[in-house]
Every structure is written in C-alpha cells, then in structure tokens.
Design a protein around this motif. Structure first.
Motif, PDB file in Angstrom:
ATOM      1  N   TYR A 157      -1.007   8.415   9.193  1.00 45.21           N
ATOM      2  CA  TYR A 157      -0.684   7.570  10.341  1.00 45.21           C
ATOM      3  C   TYR A 157      -0.606   6.096   9.928  1.00 45.21           C
ATOM      4  N   GLU A 158      -1.547   5.672   9.105  1.00 43.84           N
ATOM      5  CA  GLU A 158      -1.541   4.289   8.631  1.00 43.84           C
ATOM      6  C   GLU A 158      -0.350   4.030   7.713  1.00 43.84           C
ATOM      7  N   GLU A 159      -0.046   4.996   6.865  1.00 43.88           N
ATOM      8  CA  GLU A 159       1.093   4.839   5.965  1.00 43.88           C
ATOM      9  C   GLU A 159       2.395   4.709   6.750  1.00 43.88           C
ATOM     10  N   ALA A 160       2.515   5.506   7.815  1.00 43.26           N
ATOM     11  CA  ALA A 160       3.724   5.419   8.649  1.00 43.26           C
ATOM     12  C   ALA A 160       3.827   4.059   9.325  1.00 43.26           C
ATOM     13  N   ALA A 161       2.681   3.528   9.793  1.00 44.89           N
ATOM     14  CA  ALA A 161       2.697   2.215  10.435  1.00 44.89           C
ATOM     15  C   ALA A 161       3.093   1.126   9.440  1.00 44.89           C
ATOM     16  N   ARG A 162       2.578   1.207   8.230  1.00 44.14           N
ATOM     17  CA  ARG A 162       2.935   0.202   7.223  1.00 44.14           C
ATOM     18  C   ARG A 162       4.408   0.324   6.823  1.00 44.14           C
TER      19      ARG A 162
END
Length: 268
Positions: free
Chosen positions: A167-172
C-alpha cells in the motif's frame, strides 16, 4: 439433534462460576449502593432508594471526590494521547532494524515485570533527589506511562508485523510524500488499532493505583481517593461512587466500540 457431551455442561458451569467470580463483587456493590437512607454497608438491605447517589453530589465531610475525578480524567487523557503518539512512532521506527533495537525493546517492556509499587517508589525517589515537585501531572504521569506504553508498543508491533507494505509502495509510486503516505494510507488502515491503544491507555491510567500511590503528591487521583475513603466513610455513599465509576468506565468502552464501528463502516 446430537446430544451434547457431559464435558460441555461441565465447562459451561465452570464458565458461569468464572463470570460470577469476576463480576459478582461489582454487582454486589451496585446492589448495596441502592440502600435506603438508614442502610448500612452489608446485607440485608434497609429499604431501596437512590439516596446515596444524591448524597454523592452533596458536600462530603471527608474526601474530594469530584476534584480527584477531574484529576484522574485529565491524567487519563494525557496518558492516552502520549501512549498513542509514542506507540505509533515506535511502531514505525521498529519496522527497520537499527543498532540497539533489541535492547531498547526489552527495556521498554521490562516495566511490566517490575512490581508496580517499586516503580512508584523509584519515580518518587528520583523526583525527590532531583528536588523536583512530586505531583500527579509530572511524576504521576511518568510512572503511569511505564504501565501503558509497553501495552501500546506490543499492540503496534503486532499491527505493523501484519501490515502490507505494498500500500505504501503504491502511494509513493503515485507521487505521495512520506508524510502523505503515513497520513492518508498508514493511519487510516491502522485506525482500529489506534482506538484499542487509546482505550488501553485511558483505562489503565484511570484505574491505576499502585504506580500513582507514591507519585501523586498532595492531590489524590480517584483510585487513591476511594482507597482513602474506605478508612473513613462508613456509609453506602462509597458504594454509590464505585457504581458511578464503573458505569463511567463502561461508557468509555462503549464509546470506543462505537468509534471502532463507525471507522469500519466508513472504510467499507
């Protein structure tokens, strides 16, 4: 219908006795708090009335009930906020290995195995040696954090161990900054856990006695006030106070559950 085995009835009876043992004293106090005006501290009851609840809101000859309640409420809220903030920050920090992580973790949770009265004694001694004022908002606040923070840390460690980093990777990948990722992705996902940590922090602080005993200074918190009243008050007003504090604690838990339900509904 298949007949239940005898072990089912044995375990059911054992569970019923356990619940009775757990809630029986509270139920007894609640019943005795409705004694009549001439009632005493034991059974049999001498009439039924709400006299002692009304008396609770009048001027008491002994104790500062509402002042101690306000102090416990303020202290509980301060401990709750601090526990949530520090637990989240520690949970985020421990997601990556760093020098001394294991030592820091064991130091953080070590206070759980130290007798509470020794923690209270140690904090009080430190404040006296440094000539700092011993007060419920300073030394009392610090001693209670040694009780609430380990629980908050353990909860957040468990949450982040199961957290999906994709989820964090997608946001970044979409251009979010680290702060935006935490604010708009991480915090909403872990919101139910934050409610749990907040509830733990407040209830553990609000009910804490031993760690506050030698660190509250001249002004008692509610648990200390109730303990002091047991040696002076000989009327059911003490039971009425116990009943109201129990109702208040249950109301806090119900509010937390309501917030949790609303959060889940909003996410859905």
């Amino acid at each position: 219908m298949e007949k239940r085995p005898r072990s089912f009835y044995f375990l059911a009876a054992f569970f019923a006795l356990f619940v009775l043992f757990l809630y029986g004293p509270t139920l007894t106090i609640a019943i005795l708090s409705f004694q009549g005006p001439q009632g005493g501290l034991t059974f049999p009851m001498n009439g039924v009335s709400t006299h002692w609840f009304v008396n609770l809101f009048e001027q008491q000859a002994v104790g500062d009930i509402w002042g101690s309640f306000r102090r416990s409420l303020a202290l509980g809220l301060a401990v709750m906020v601090t526990t949530v903030v520090v637990s989240v920050m520690a949970g985020l920090a421990f997601r990556r290995r760093f020098l001394g992580a294991n030592v820091l973790f064991y130091l953080a949770v070590a206070s759980l195995i130290i007798p509470s009265i020794l923690v209270s004694l140690g904090v009080g001694l430190i404040f006296n040696i440094l000539e700092w004022p011993v007060h419920w908002a300073t030394s009392g606040f610090g001693s209670q954090l040694t009780w609430t923070l380990p629980f908050g840390l353990l909860i957040m460690f468990a949450v982040f161990n199961r957290f999906d980093k994709s989820y964090e990777e997608a946001a970044r990948d979409l251009g979010a900054s680290p702060w935006q990722t935490v604010r708009h992705v991480v915090l909403p996902i872990i919101a139910p856990a934050l409610i749990g940590v907040a509830l733990f922090g407040f209830t553990l602080s609000y009910d804490e006695f031993a760690r506050t005993l030698l660190t509250a200074g001249s002004y008692n918190t509610l648990p200390l006030e109730i303990f002091g009243m047991t040696t002076n008050v000989t009327t059911p007003v003490l039971y009425a106070l116990g009943t109201l504090t129990t109702v208040f604690s249950m109301a806090v838990i119900l509010c937390a559950l309501l917030i949790f339900w609303l959060a889940r509904r909003r996410r859905a």
